[in-house]
Design an enzyme around this catalytic site. Structure first.
Site, mmCIF file in Angstrom:
data_model
loop_
_atom_site.group_PDB
_atom_site.id
_atom_site.type_symbol
_atom_site.label_atom_id
_atom_site.label_comp_id
_atom_site.label_asym_id
_atom_site.label_seq_id
_atom_site.Cartn_x
_atom_site.Cartn_y
_atom_site.Cartn_z
ATOM 1 N N ASN A 32 11.119 -0.805 3.401
ATOM 2 C CA ASN A 32 10.526 -0.233 4.602
ATOM 3 C C ASN A 32 11.116 -0.959 5.797
ATOM 4 O O ASN A 32 12.126 -1.664 5.666
ATOM 5 C CB ASN A 32 8.987 -0.281 4.556
ATOM 6 C CG ASN A 32 8.439 -1.702 4.544
ATOM 7 O OD1 ASN A 32 9.018 -2.618 5.136
ATOM 8 N ND2 ASN A 32 7.320 -1.894 3.872
ATOM 9 N N LYS A 113 -13.810 -21.884 2.516
ATOM 10 C CA LYS A 113 -14.203 -21.832 3.924
ATOM 11 C C LYS A 113 -14.004 -20.423 4.494
ATOM 12 O O LYS A 113 -13.164 -19.683 3.999
ATOM 13 C CB LYS A 113 -13.342 -22.810 4.743
ATOM 14 C CG LYS A 113 -13.690 -24.259 4.513
ATOM 15 C CD LYS A 113 -12.693 -25.162 5.197
ATOM 16 C CE LYS A 113 -12.993 -25.318 6.674
ATOM 17 N NZ LYS A 113 -12.088 -26.311 7.300
ATOM 18 N N LYS A 194 4.147 11.170 3.684
ATOM 19 C CA LYS A 194 4.395 10.086 4.650
ATOM 20 C C LYS A 194 5.787 9.514 4.426
ATOM 21 O O LYS A 194 6.248 9.425 3.291
ATOM 22 C CB LYS A 194 3.352 8.983 4.474
ATOM 23 C CG LYS A 194 3.447 7.903 5.532
ATOM 24 C CD LYS A 194 2.211 7.005 5.522
ATOM 25 C CE LYS A 194 2.293 5.911 4.488
ATOM 26 N NZ LYS A 194 1.058 5.148 4.402
ATOM 27 N N ALA A 226 5.637 2.611 10.505
ATOM 28 C CA ALA A 226 6.613 1.620 10.976
ATOM 29 C C ALA A 226 6.386 0.239 10.370
ATOM 30 O O ALA A 226 7.119 -0.713 10.693
ATOM 31 C CB ALA A 226 6.556 1.527 12.502
ATOM 32 N N ASN A 227 5.357 0.107 9.530
ATOM 33 C CA ASN A 227 5.100 -1.162 8.839
ATOM 34 C C ASN A 227 5.039 -2.381 9.768
ATOM 35 O O ASN A 227 5.513 -3.465 9.430
ATOM 36 C CB ASN A 227 6.120 -1.387 7.720
ATOM 37 C CG ASN A 227 5.845 -0.478 6.535
ATOM 38 O OD1 ASN A 227 6.410 0.613 6.447
ATOM 39 N ND2 ASN A 227 4.950 -0.881 5.655
ATOM 40 N N GLU A 277 -4.127 -1.638 6.855
ATOM 41 C CA GLU A 277 -3.826 -2.046 5.477
ATOM 42 C C GLU A 277 -3.547 -3.536 5.350
ATOM 43 O O GLU A 277 -3.629 -4.085 4.266
ATOM 44 C CB GLU A 277 -2.623 -1.242 4.945
ATOM 45 C CG GLU A 277 -1.310 -1.623 5.592
ATOM 46 C CD GLU A 277 -0.120 -0.854 5.026
ATOM 47 O OE1 GLU A 277 -0.017 0.352 5.308
ATOM 48 O OE2 GLU A 277 0.688 -1.448 4.320
ATOM 49 N N ASP A 304 -7.582 -1.743 2.622
ATOM 50 C CA ASP A 304 -7.214 -1.673 1.201
ATOM 51 C C ASP A 304 -8.063 -2.681 0.439
ATOM 52 O O ASP A 304 -7.883 -3.887 0.595
ATOM 53 C CB ASP A 304 -5.715 -2.004 1.082
ATOM 54 C CG ASP A 304 -5.214 -2.020 -0.348
ATOM 55 O OD1 ASP A 304 -6.022 -2.218 -1.276
ATOM 56 O OD2 ASP A 304 -3.997 -1.861 -0.531
ATOM 57 N N HIS A 334 -5.120 2.431 2.092
ATOM 58 C CA HIS A 334 -3.763 2.145 1.633
ATOM 59 C C HIS A 334 -3.792 1.757 0.154
ATOM 60 O O HIS A 334 -4.796 1.265 -0.347
ATOM 61 C CB HIS A 334 -3.209 0.968 2.443
ATOM 62 C CG HIS A 334 -2.004 0.304 1.853
ATOM 63 N ND1 HIS A 334 -2.084 -0.799 1.013
ATOM 64 C CD2 HIS A 334 -0.680 0.575 1.975
ATOM 65 C CE1 HIS A 334 -0.854 -1.167 0.668
ATOM 66 N NE2 HIS A 334 0.012 -0.352 1.233
ATOM 67 N N TYR A 355 1.156 7.191 -4.355
ATOM 68 C CA TYR A 355 2.616 7.077 -4.495
ATOM 69 C C TYR A 355 3.004 7.827 -5.761
ATOM 70 O O TYR A 355 3.041 7.250 -6.836
ATOM 71 C CB TYR A 355 3.036 5.618 -4.638
ATOM 72 C CG TYR A 355 2.627 4.730 -3.494
ATOM 73 C CD1 TYR A 355 3.382 4.664 -2.334
ATOM 74 C CD2 TYR A 355 1.488 3.944 -3.571
ATOM 75 C CE1 TYR A 355 3.013 3.856 -1.278
ATOM 76 C CE2 TYR A 355 1.106 3.127 -2.521
ATOM 77 C CZ TYR A 355 1.876 3.094 -1.372
ATOM 78 O OH TYR A 355 1.496 2.300 -0.338
#
Ligand code: MG
Length: 395
Positions: A32, A113, A194, A226-227, A277, A304, A334, A355
């Site tokens: 990507n 924590k 997509k 566009a990741n 995501e 996700d 996602h 996918y």
């Protein structure tokens, strides 16, 4: 093995456990805008119980989404030992007739924590998925049904919106191959697809987008991702260029934690934005809602659960959305895994990412599921479906 006595109505009795983990390679040359998947891998766990149904021990399976590396050491050194060392009362529900995902979550997160979520949220998410798989199998009810009755409004469906995610960059992949890939998704029953952007020049990406629009017919059938690649100026440049296409959504334009960038972008882009995501906790998701400028009527949230502490945390995220007057239908998770199909079907999400041809066996559906017009119908499965699907791939 989580040992419990075999009986017709399974009832947990012992906290001793065996949890197995494996690291599976993703091993693909796809890319990507940010990463290559050539060395990507994935953690898979199997939790064996001694609850038997039809003579077989119930096994819960869990794994995480593609795009984050295996978390083997976290599982081995921290999280699996905590389950194995836990007392029975800390693993089972108050009735003692099934496991309690909430109590197990507390066991997993003991001495952790707050904040700084890092990759531990993935390790917890993998185990959490396996736990819900077991819960559903002991209930002998589909997880979506269990979720609707226990955590939702009682209503569930077995038909949800799905879209085909792909359109990756790949060495030697030209426009023709991109179009062939998209045609393949349409042949499988998807109408919404997509594709990746940001891994080429704007000019080249526009050519790619237009070539896919020729296949899917309408901007409402296409999402671009566009990741997290762009700075604000580039994001705006892309937004202006793609706005006339009226795409379904423009995904992760900038860094997932750059809420200001997202807010600025939402002011100038009139179509849907999507992100979430890579936010790994309810608190991070809440910051997006508070500061990211996301619009309740046109934008999409993609949290996700397998990467963000599992479904126990996801329930908190959904509650947070409710408190902020966001509809659960704006969430399309996602990851392409089937626990999210269950969440969508049981808790009224907007659908799920799939996918169809990538990351197998950690994606897709069992053969019995049918996709038509970008809606999948699944038969009455028990567990999270990942079980059936992974078993099919074992043989
Ligand atoms: Mg994405």
């Amino acid at each position: 093995m989580i040992r419990r006595p075999p009986r017709s109505t399974p009832k947990p009795s012992s906290a001793a456990s065996d949890v197995y983990k494996r690291q599976a390679p993703i091993n693909s040359e796809i890319q990507n805008a940010y990463i290559s998947f050539a060395k990507m891998d994935c953690s898979v766990v199997a939790i064996t119980t001694d609850v038997k149904i039809d003579g077989e021990n119930i096994v819960g399976y869990g794994f995480h989404s593609n795009g984050r590396y295996a978390v083997s050491e976290l599982l081995t050194k921290r999280f699996i030992p905590r389950i194995k060392e836990a007392e029975e009362k800390d693993l089972l529900n108050d009735e003692g007739n099934n496991f309690s995902p909430e109590k197990i979550w507390k066991v997993l997160m003991k001495n952790e924590k707050p904040g700084g979520h890092g990759e531990r949220s993935t390790a917890v998410g993998v185990i959490d998925m396996a736990v819900w798989d077991i819960v559903s199998k002991i209930e002998q009810a589909p997880l979506y049904e269990h979720l609707a009755k226990k955590y939702g409004n009682g209503k569930f469906t077995n038909k949800i919106f799905v879209y085909a995610a792909g359109g990756y960059y790949y060495p030697g992949k030209d426009i023709q191959l991109l179009q062939d890939e998209m045609k393949g998704y349409l042949d499988l029953g998807y109408t919404t697809v997509k594709m990746k952007i940001g891994g080429a020049s704007l000019k080249e990406d526009l050519k790619r987008i237009e070539s896919v629009l020729k296949i899917v017919g309408n901007g409402k059938n296409l999402c671009v991702d566009a990741n997290g690649r762009f700075d604000l100026n580039t994001a705006i440049e892309y937004a202006k260029a793609i706005e006339p296409y009226n795409l379904k959504w423009f995904e992760e334009a900038g860094d997932p934690l750059d809420y200001k960038l997202n807010q600025e972008l939402s002011k100038i882009y009139k179509n849907g934005l999507a992100t979430g995501e890579n936010l790994f906790s309810m608190q991070d998701a809440r910051n997006l809602i508070r500061y990211g400028g996301m619009r309740k009527d046109i934008d999409w949230l993609q949290f996700d659960c397998s990467l963000s502490y599992g479904l126990v945390e996801y329930l908190r995220t959904l509650q947070m959305m409710k408190e902020n007057e966001w509809s659960s239908t704006r969430v399309i998770p996602h990851g392409g895994h089937q626990i999210s199909c269950n969440i969508a079907a049981g808790l009224n999400l907007g659908g799920n990412e799939i996918y169809p041809s990538l990351f197998q066996p950690f994606g897709g559906f069992p053969d019995t599921s049918i996709v038509e017009d970008s809606y999948v119908s699944f038969s009455k499965f028990i567990g999270t479906v990942s079980y059936t699907h992974l078993r099919a791939h074992e043989t």
